[in-house]
Motif scaffolding. Structure first.
Motif, PDB file in Angstrom:
ATOM      1  N   GLN A   1      30.647  -2.706 -16.030  1.00  0.00           N
ATOM      2  CA  GLN A   1      31.217  -3.428 -14.891  1.00  0.00           C
ATOM      3  C   GLN A   1      32.743  -3.370 -14.896  1.00  0.00           C
ATOM      4  N   ILE A   2      33.323  -3.125 -16.056  1.00  0.00           N
ATOM      5  CA  ILE A   2      34.788  -3.064 -16.139  1.00  0.00           C
ATOM      6  C   ILE A   2      35.342  -1.761 -15.572  1.00  0.00           C
ATOM      7  N   VAL A   3      34.450  -0.793 -15.282  1.00  0.00           N
ATOM      8  CA  VAL A   3      34.933   0.493 -14.756  1.00  0.00           C
ATOM      9  C   VAL A   3      34.249   0.900 -13.446  1.00  0.00           C
ATOM     10  N   SER A   4      33.420   0.024 -12.879  1.00  0.00           N
ATOM     11  CA  SER A   4      32.786   0.350 -11.595  1.00  0.00           C
ATOM     12  C   SER A   4      32.182  -0.890 -10.950  1.00  0.00           C
ATOM     13  N   LYS A   5      32.201  -0.902  -9.614  1.00  0.00           N
ATOM     14  CA  LYS A   5      31.555  -1.974  -8.856  1.00  0.00           C
ATOM     15  C   LYS A   5      30.184  -1.555  -8.337  1.00  0.00           C
ATOM     16  N   ASN A   6      29.880  -0.265  -8.473  1.00  0.00           N
ATOM     17  CA  ASN A   6      28.621   0.268  -7.939  1.00  0.00           C
ATOM     18  C   ASN A   6      27.763   0.779  -9.092  1.00  0.00           C
ATOM     19  N   ILE A   7      26.892  -0.088  -9.594  1.00  0.00           N
ATOM     20  CA  ILE A   7      26.077   0.243 -10.765  1.00  0.00           C
ATOM     21  C   ILE A   7      24.607   0.101 -10.381  1.00  0.00           C
ATOM     22  N   TYR A   8      23.844   1.176 -10.615  1.00  0.00           N
ATOM     23  CA  TYR A   8      22.438   1.187 -10.213  1.00  0.00           C
ATOM     24  C   TYR A   8      21.549   1.557 -11.387  1.00  0.00           C
ATOM     25  N   ARG A   9      20.509   0.764 -11.553  1.00  0.00           N
ATOM     26  CA  ARG A   9      19.615   0.899 -12.696  1.00  0.00           C
ATOM     27  C   ARG A   9      18.276   1.451 -12.193  1.00  0.00           C
TER      28      ARG A   9
ATOM     29  N   ASP B   1       0.830  -1.198   0.000  1.00  0.00           N
ATOM     30  CA  ASP B   1       0.000   0.000   0.000  1.00  0.00           C
ATOM     31  C   ASP B   1       0.868   1.252   0.000  1.00  0.00           C
ATOM     32  N   SER B   2       1.755   1.351  -1.015  1.00  0.00           N
ATOM     33  CA  SER B   2       2.667   2.486  -1.086  1.00  0.00           C
ATOM     34  C   SER B   2       3.305   2.518  -2.463  1.00  0.00           C
ATOM     35  N   ASP B   3       3.810   3.685  -2.857  1.00  0.00           N
ATOM     36  CA  ASP B   3       4.682   3.741  -4.027  1.00  0.00           C
ATOM     37  C   ASP B   3       5.973   3.001  -3.681  1.00  0.00           C
ATOM     38  N   VAL B   4       6.548   2.314  -4.664  1.00  0.00           N
ATOM     39  CA  VAL B   4       7.792   1.571  -4.428  1.00  0.00           C
ATOM     40  C   VAL B   4       8.800   1.921  -5.514  1.00  0.00           C
ATOM     41  N   ALA B   5       9.937   2.470  -5.106  1.00  0.00           N
ATOM     42  CA  ALA B   5      11.026   2.774  -6.034  1.00  0.00           C
ATOM     43  C   ALA B   5      11.962   1.574  -6.067  1.00  0.00           C
ATOM     44  N   VAL B   6      11.947   0.851  -7.189  1.00  0.00           N
ATOM     45  CA  VAL B   6      12.758  -0.363  -7.300  1.00  0.00           C
ATOM     46  C   VAL B   6      14.059  -0.019  -8.030  1.00  0.00           C
ATOM     47  N   VAL B   7      15.170  -0.211  -7.348  1.00  0.00           N
ATOM     48  CA  VAL B   7      16.482   0.161  -7.864  1.00  0.00           C
ATOM     49  C   VAL B   7      17.223  -1.109  -8.266  1.00  0.00           C
ATOM     50  N   GLY B   8      17.485  -1.244  -9.553  1.00  0.00           N
ATOM     51  CA  GLY B   8      18.161  -2.440 -10.040  1.00  0.00           C
ATOM     52  C   GLY B   8      19.619  -2.462  -9.605  1.00  0.00           C
ATOM     53  N   CYS B   9      19.948  -3.350  -8.669  1.00  0.00           N
ATOM     54  CA  CYS B   9      21.339  -3.517  -8.232  1.00  0.00           C
ATOM     55  C   CYS B   9      22.019  -4.633  -9.016  1.00  0.00           C
ATOM     56  N   ALA B  10      21.276  -5.285  -9.872  1.00  0.00           N
ATOM     57  CA  ALA B  10      21.818  -6.333 -10.738  1.00  0.00           C
ATOM     58  C   ALA B  10      20.828  -6.541 -11.858  1.00  0.00           C
ATOM     59  N   GLU B  11      21.263  -7.233 -12.910  1.00  0.00           N
ATOM     60  CA  GLU B  11      20.333  -7.612 -13.968  1.00  0.00           C
ATOM     61  C   GLU B  11      20.578  -9.060 -14.370  1.00  0.00           C
TER      62      GLU B  11
ATOM     63  N   ALA C   1       7.564   7.207  -0.872  1.00  0.00           N
ATOM     64  CA  ALA C   1       7.906   5.975  -1.597  1.00  0.00           C
ATOM     65  C   ALA C   1       8.894   5.123  -0.808  1.00  0.00           C
ATOM     66  N   ILE C   2       8.703   3.817  -0.865  1.00  0.00           N
ATOM     67  CA  ILE C   2       9.684   2.869  -0.329  1.00  0.00           C
ATOM     68  C   ILE C   2      10.775   2.721  -1.385  1.00  0.00           C
ATOM     69  N   VAL C   3      12.025   2.824  -0.981  1.00  0.00           N
ATOM     70  CA  VAL C   3      13.157   2.627  -1.898  1.00  0.00           C
ATOM     71  C   VAL C   3      13.796   1.286  -1.567  1.00  0.00           C
ATOM     72  N   THR C   4      13.945   0.429  -2.571  1.00  0.00           N
ATOM     73  CA  THR C   4      14.466  -0.903  -2.299  1.00  0.00           C
ATOM     74  C   THR C   4      15.354  -1.411  -3.426  1.00  0.00           C
ATOM     75  N   PRO C   5      16.393  -2.188  -3.077  1.00  0.00           N
ATOM     76  CA  PRO C   5      17.153  -2.883  -4.114  1.00  0.00           C
ATOM     77  C   PRO C   5      16.249  -3.858  -4.856  1.00  0.00           C
ATOM     78  N   TYR C   6      16.597  -4.151  -6.097  1.00  0.00           N
ATOM     79  CA  TYR C   6      15.725  -4.963  -6.943  1.00  0.00           C
ATOM     80  C   TYR C   6      16.577  -5.648  -7.999  1.00  0.00           C
ATOM     81  N   LEU C   7      15.986  -6.604  -8.678  1.00  0.00           N
ATOM     82  CA  LEU C   7      16.648  -7.301  -9.780  1.00  0.00           C
ATOM     83  C   LEU C   7      16.008  -6.861 -11.089  1.00  0.00           C
ATOM     84  N   THR C   8      16.791  -6.238 -11.968  1.00  0.00           N
ATOM     85  CA  THR C   8      16.283  -5.817 -13.271  1.00  0.00           C
ATOM     86  C   THR C   8      16.177  -7.036 -14.183  1.00  0.00           C
TER      87      THR C   8
END
Length: 510
Positions: free
Chosen positions: A460-468, A253-263, A443-450
């Motif tokens: 990935q060859i230039v960063s370990k912290n990639i967010y979608r 019962d809320s908006d959810v911001a899904v942040v892709g931490c992987a795909e 909004a709830i902000v949460t890690p997610y799988l894209t």
């Protein structure tokens, strides 16, 4: 006997008590109630019109790995240069492989790792063109006939490359995917330059031009360009997740911001099954198409094992506190109820994709005649790999499904492993949370799988912290318009997205 039953009853009562205690003490993320509606959009007609003009340029990518008409891409480059002179004058800007664009805004502290925002210039085709723009069919007595217009798909309110601004929206192919984000990024950098506030670390923008067909000539070569320069980015931001409007995620019962931490990874296999051909009047006991059917049934009935990965556990830990009682009970007591939880998750198409490598039978070809038995039948199966499963695992899975049959297996398209999983305890992720609170405080902000593939994978060859993540709040019908008909972005979403990226650029090191 009575004593035995009392012991059993006592064990049941204790078990129930343990389940309830676990649920009420489980560290689900607490979603703080919004005390305001967040940042209110300020009218900015010029920014809206700049995006509208960019949508009008049909930068369509189609065909195999970027073999398409590049004239609109040249036009688009010229349009950006004309529209954003301050950005071009105050950044180092380069072209990679002619049509990919890179901008660098220098920061005050060169010892800090830079941050990178990526997008792509290309869009998918608009679909079939078979009817006139609906707006052209509205006449009043005495009106002069309107000039003829190109035909467009029946379900488009405006022509796909009209860039029409109406009904509080900006219409056209690419409005969401992903010229809206591209223009919001360059608008944000433009504002930062105007403010004369120098960021501490360098800020890069990188725009590929063939993401929709694999990104081999665009993002892949940009990433290689960065690597050769010795760059390592503190954070990379790309598309992937969205802000799902309240009601879009069942039970939340809320908006959810899904942040892709992987795909997910990708493997498509064309499987050719051999058998006896001939005339249908004298068929063999088992035809090639019958053998193919057995293999396909095996693939669908015996799919790869589901699992709740640490990333998905984090997702449920974040949204679980807003879910119904029975779901919270299962999530907080996986030590006992995990098999039941996984069983429920795999019954739903969306949640099933979160917990397993999916199997999709997509294409099939056999005989061209109603009375002809083909000696060879082929079909295509597409797997989207869950982080933790490997391409090797999928190949072995296919081998088990085809055991006992005469087959040839050929991998088509771009086979690749699932991406690495980026952590959610970084500065880059925390800036996403803060940016979302700026525009949608509730909004709830949460890690997610894209689920789908993005250009982010190449970096990935230039960063370990990639967010979608694209910070737009949409409902299910708006989400379905992406790659479909009548694509649009609301003006409110667009202006809030500009503000979101301005916030991250200006506050990354505060």
């Amino acid at each position: 006997m009575k004593k035995f039953l009392l012991i059993i009853l006592g064990i049941v009562v204790i078990l129930i008590a343990v389940l309830f205690i676990k649920m009420y003490t489980y560290p689900f993320k607490k979603n703080t109630s919004a005390t305001s509606d967040g940042w209110k959009p300020v009218k900015n007609d010029s920014a809206v019109l700049r995006l509208s003009g960019g949508i009008k340029i049909p930068t369509v990518s189609t065909g195999s790995l970027g073999e398409f008409n590049y004239a609109p891409f040249d036009q688009f480059k010229a349009y950006l240069k004309t529209s954003y002179p301050l950005v071009y004058q105050n950044t180092e800007n380069n072209e990679v492989n002619t049509h990919a664009l890179v901008f660098r805004l220098k920061g005050s502290n060169p010892s800090l790792k830079p941050i990178l925002f990526i997008s792509h210039i290309d869009v998918v085709p608009p679909g079939d063109a078979d009817v006139k723009n609906k707006e052209q069919n509205i006449f009043r007595p005495g009106d002069k006939p309107l000039p003829p217009v190109s035909k467009v798909a029946e379900d488009w309110d405006f022509e796909p490359f009209s860039g029409a601004v109406a009904n509080g929206r900006i219409y056209g192919r690419g409005a969401i995917d992903m010229k809206g984000m591209l223009f919001s990024l360059i608008e944000s950098m433009n504002t930062l330059i105007k403010s004369k506030k120098t960021p501490q670390r360098d800020i890069y923008l990188a725009f590929g031009f063939d993401e929709e067909v694999g990104g081999q000539k665009g993002a892949m070569q940009i990433a290689d360009y960065f690597k050769k320069k010795g760059l390592q980015f503190d954070t990379v931001y790309d598309e992937g997740g969205l802000i799902m409007q309240k009601g879009n995620i069942a039970g939340v019962d809320s908006d959810v911001a899904v942040v892709g931490c992987a795909e997910k990874g990708f493997l498509s296999a064309k499987i050719k099954v051999k058998g006896l051909g001939g005339h249908s009047s004298m068929p063999p006991m088992e035809s090639a198409i019958g053998k193919a059917a057995v293999i396909m049934q095996r693939l669908e009935d015996n799919q790869m094992k589901p699992a709740i990965t640490p990333l998905i556990k984090g997702f449920f830990d974040n949204i679980g506190g807003s879910m119904p009682f029975t779901t919270r009970l299962a999530l907080s007591n996986q030590w006992l109820l995990k098999p039941l939880l996984i069983s429920q998750l795999t019954k739903n198409n969306t949640t099933n994709a979160l917990v397993r490598t999916t199997t999709a039978l997509t294409m099939m070809k056999g005989s061209d005649g109603t009375n002809v038995l083909s000696p060879e039948v082929e079909f295509v199966v597409n797997f989207r790999l869950l982080p933790g499963n490997t391409v090797k695992d999928v190949r072995e899975h296919i081998a088990r499904a085809t055991e006992g049959f005469d087959v040839e297996v050929e991998e088509i398209d771009n086979t690749r492993e699932a991406s690495a999983v980026s952590p959610s305890n970084t500065k880059g992720f925390k800036l996403i949370e803060a940016g979302v609170r700026e525009i949608y405080p509730g909004a709830i902000v949460t890690p997610y799988l894209t689920m789908a593939g993005t250009d982010a994978y190449k970096y990935q060859i230039v960063s370990k912290n990639i967010y979608r993540f694209m910070p737009i709040r949409i409902n299910s019908s708006e989400q379905q318009s992406i790659h479909s008909t009548n694509e649009y972005i609301s003006i409110e979403n667009y202006l809030k997205m500009i503000h979101y990226f301005e916030f991250i650029m200006m506050n990354y090191d505060r």
